[in-house]
Design an enzyme around this catalytic site. Structure first.
Site, short mmCIF file in Angstrom:
data_model
loop_
_atom_site.label_atom_id
_atom_site.label_comp_id
_atom_site.label_asym_id
_atom_site.label_seq_id
_atom_site.Cartn_x
_atom_site.Cartn_y
_atom_site.Cartn_z
CG ASP A 242 -1.66 -0.85 10.10
OD1 ASP A 242 -1.24 -0.03 10.47
OD2 ASP A 242 -1.33 -2.02 10.60
CG ASP A 320 8.48 -2.73 17.21
OD1 ASP A 320 9.09 -2.75 17.17
OD2 ASP A 320 7.16 -2.40 17.38
C1 UD1 Z 1 4.50 -4.22 13.67
C2 UD1 Z 1 4.36 -3.57 14.74
C3 UD1 Z 1 4.11 -1.81 13.85
C4 UD1 Z 1 5.83 -1.83 13.94
C5 UD1 Z 1 6.32 -2.92 13.09
C6 UD1 Z 1 7.92 -3.07 13.13
C7 UD1 Z 1 2.20 -3.60 15.95
C8 UD1 Z 1 0.39 -3.74 15.30
N1 UD1 Z 1 2.75 -2.91 14.67
O1 UD1 Z 1 4.58 -4.70 12.60
O2 UD1 Z 1 3.68 -1.16 14.77
O3 UD1 Z 1 6.29 -0.46 13.53
O4 UD1 Z 1 5.62 -4.14 13.45
O5 UD1 Z 1 8.46 -3.68 14.04
O6 UD1 Z 1 2.18 -3.98 16.13
N2 UD1 Z 1 6.45 -0.80 6.10
C9 UD1 Z 1 7.56 0.15 4.82
N3 UD1 Z 1 8.13 -0.89 4.30
C10 UD1 Z 1 7.49 -2.31 4.28
C11 UD1 Z 1 6.43 -2.37 5.34
C12 UD1 Z 1 6.03 -1.61 6.12
O7 UD1 Z 1 7.75 1.17 5.76
O8 UD1 Z 1 8.48 -2.69 3.46
C13 UD1 Z 1 5.13 0.21 6.63
C14 UD1 Z 1 3.80 0.23 6.74
O9 UD1 Z 1 3.57 1.30 5.62
C15 UD1 Z 1 2.89 0.43 7.97
C16 UD1 Z 1 4.31 -0.15 9.55
O10 UD1 Z 1 5.84 0.22 8.08
O11 UD1 Z 1 3.06 1.73 8.22
C17 UD1 Z 1 3.77 -1.29 9.84
O12 UD1 Z 1 3.64 -2.46 8.91
P1 UD1 Z 1 2.58 -3.33 9.12
O13 UD1 Z 1 3.05 -4.02 7.93
O14 UD1 Z 1 1.38 -2.78 9.57
O15 UD1 Z 1 3.57 -4.18 10.08
P2 UD1 Z 1 2.68 -5.07 11.44
O16 UD1 Z 1 3.31 -6.00 11.36
O17 UD1 Z 1 1.84 -3.74 11.70
MN MN Z 2 0.09 -2.92 10.98
#
Ligand code: UD1
Ligand code: MN
Length: 476
Positions: A242, A320
């Site tokens: 994203d 993180d």
């Molecule tokens: C937030 C953080 C992100 C961090 C995550 C984990 C921000 C804006 N974002 O995620 O950097 O890595 O917490 O602590 O601070 N994904 C998977 N598997 C899943 C769900 C999601 O691989 O089951 C991937 C998504 O494709 C994306 C990433 O994990 O690349 C983060 O997912 P997202 O849904 O964007 O969560 P955030 O709330 O942004």
């Molecule tokens: Mn995100």
């Protein structure tokens, strides 16, 4: 001429044997078995014939072969690092077997009609990790799950990358969502798709059920980074699905990767400024970079050495926040820009837009192209920076937030607002429009407790007293 050739062949024999023995000694394994020895003898014969046929490219061939074998053996050491779960153990075993089979495959190369180096590389499935000019190949690892809007991210990356060879895009998909996979595959050979294989229901302690997403993300990160670094790269840039990236995103990482090798106190380069809202940045300072104690993530680069260190203890969730803990960070810092080189459009996500409407959507994505590779960035090295930057900050006059807001500051140029307690920090940060939270006691973007920001067209440092020693873990 004849004796020169003879000498070369002798060197070739010796080098091949030394390198092969080297692999096995370094692996701490038993000597090669008989079957393999036979194959290696065949390899020698193959190389000899090759040399006689095409002696002009012999030296090139030998050097490259040497390089590859060395790289492979370095990788087998990487792979003998301790593992902390069965999955990783299984993966480790596989890559060691793979390494042995590469030696075997090289040995079989003589049977191939045209024994060119290219064939050998292909046979051994060796991945190139450097360009011919010696610069590293830096893959961009995109983490995807079920957002078809990953295309926005990929379009940007493809549009701005200066070289597909130097910046291969690896999209790692978790979640197995078919529409998203279709989107990724539609990019054909512009991107490489890898898929997180473990789609079994992940174990989450009952009390943390609502955090399941964070467990999945952590598992995915661990697998994707292992897989990518497993190919032998020195650096990897991580991007979430994203994120939009800025035009000079690649130039930024090209200009800074060397710093990671030069300065052991640096452990990441991030494209993100947590306080990068339009009102809090100097729009005319796109070239400005900082050191920060706060790990920003969101478009960041790490080295294989760091991954070797972290991979063995990679957490099951909240990767993180874990990485920001002193046990991991060990006082190391990241480089971050004044103006973000990434922006997130993922309002709906695992953390459910926690900060999205309040902060994230206002972060300004830089649109100016800065030629970082042509700049001298040594000011970011610890010794120089700590001397110059911290001194400069504490030489600025102290003002209060009230004076600043009401235009009562009479001096021109940068000023400083001091904070002494956690509540003072939080209150002032809120007034100034900054994010006011802490992770492991570190405020976002802070370096030695100092937050650099812009307010009413003026540089402001929100800073603790000059006798500041360390972060207070209880500040949260
Ligand atoms: C937030 C953080 C992100 C961090 C995550 C984990 C921000 C804006 N974002 O995620 O950097 O890595 O917490 O602590 O601070 N994904 C998977 N598997 C899943 C769900 C999601 O691989 O089951 C991937 C998504 O494709 C994306 C990433 O994990 O690349 C983060 O997912 P997202 O849904 O964007 O969560 P955030 O709330 O942004
Ligand atoms: Mn995100």
């Amino acid at each position: 001429m004849r004796s020169r050739k003879f000498l070369m062949i002798t060197i070739c024999f010796a080098a091949t044997w030394v390198l092969i023995t080297y692999i096995f000694i370094l692996k701490g394994n038993h000597p090669p078995n008989l079957e393999l020895q036979k194959k290696l003898i065949k390899l020698e014969t193959g190389v000899k014939e090759y040399v006689e046929e095409e002696n002009n490219s012999f030296q090139v061939f030998l050097n490259k072969l040497k390089e590859k074998i060395e790289e492979k053996s370095a990788r087998s050491i990487d792979n003998t690092i301790q593992v902390n779960n069965e999955n990783e153990m299984e993966e480790n075993k596989t890559s060691i077997i793979e390494n042995i089979s590469i030696a075997q495959q090289i040995s079989q190369a003589e049977n191939v009609e045209s024994t060119t180096f290219k064939n050998i590389v292909e046979l051994a499935e060796i991945v190139e990790t450097h360009l011919p000019n010696g610069e590293p190949i830096i893959p961009v690892l995109v983490l995807a799950c079920n957002r078809v809007s990953v295309s926005q991210c990929l379009d940007n990356l493809i549009q701005y990358r200066p070289s597909a060879k130097q910046f291969p895009i690896i999209v790692s998909q978790d979640c197995g969502d078919p529409p998203t996979k279709e989107v990724i595959l539609s990019y054909k050979d512009q991107v490489n798709l890898i898929e997180q294989p473990d789609q079994s229901d992940i174990y989450v302690p009952p009390r943390e059920k609502k955090f399941k997403g964070y467990y999945k993300i952590s598992r995915h990160y661990g697998w994707a980074l292992n897989t990518t670094f497993g190919k032998g790269f020195d650096y990897v840039i991580i991007v979430e699905d994203d994120l939009n990236v800025a035009p000079d995103f690649f130039e930024y990482f090209l200009g800074t990767y060397n710093l990671l090798k030069k300065d052991p106190s640096l452990w990441c380069v991030s494209a993100w400024n947590d306080n990068g809202k339009l009102g809090n940045i100097d729009s005319s300072a796109a070239e400005l970079l900082y050191r920060t104690d706060f790990f920003p993530g969101l478009g960041w680069m790490l080295t294989k050495e760091l991954w070797r260190e972290l991979s063995v203890k990679w957490p099951k969730s909240f990767w993180d926040d874990w990485i920001r803990h002193p046990e991991q960070r060990k006082d190391r810092v990241c480089i971050r820009p004044e103006i973000s080189r990434t922006r997130t459009f993922g309002k709906v996500g695992v953390s459910n837009g926690l900060f999205f409407d309040k902060y994230l959507k206002y972060i300004k994505l830089s649109d100016e192209y800065v030629h970082f590779t042509k700049m001298n960035l040594s000011y970011l090295l610890k010794d120089i920076y700590d001397d110059k930057y911290i001194k400069m900050v504490y030489n600025t006059p102290i003002v209060t937030y009230g004076e600043l807001r009401n235009g009562l500051v009479t001096v021109t140029g940068p000023v400083r607002i001091q904070y002494n307690t956690k509540d003072q920090y939080k209150r002032t940060a809120k007034f100034l429009g900054l994010m006011d939270d802490f992770k492991s006691g570190v405020p976002r973007t802070a370096y030695h407790g100092i937050i650099s920001l812009f307010y009413n067209e003026r540089r402001v440092f929100l800073a603790p007293g000059a006798n500041w020693k360390k972060y207070d873990l209880s500040w949260s």
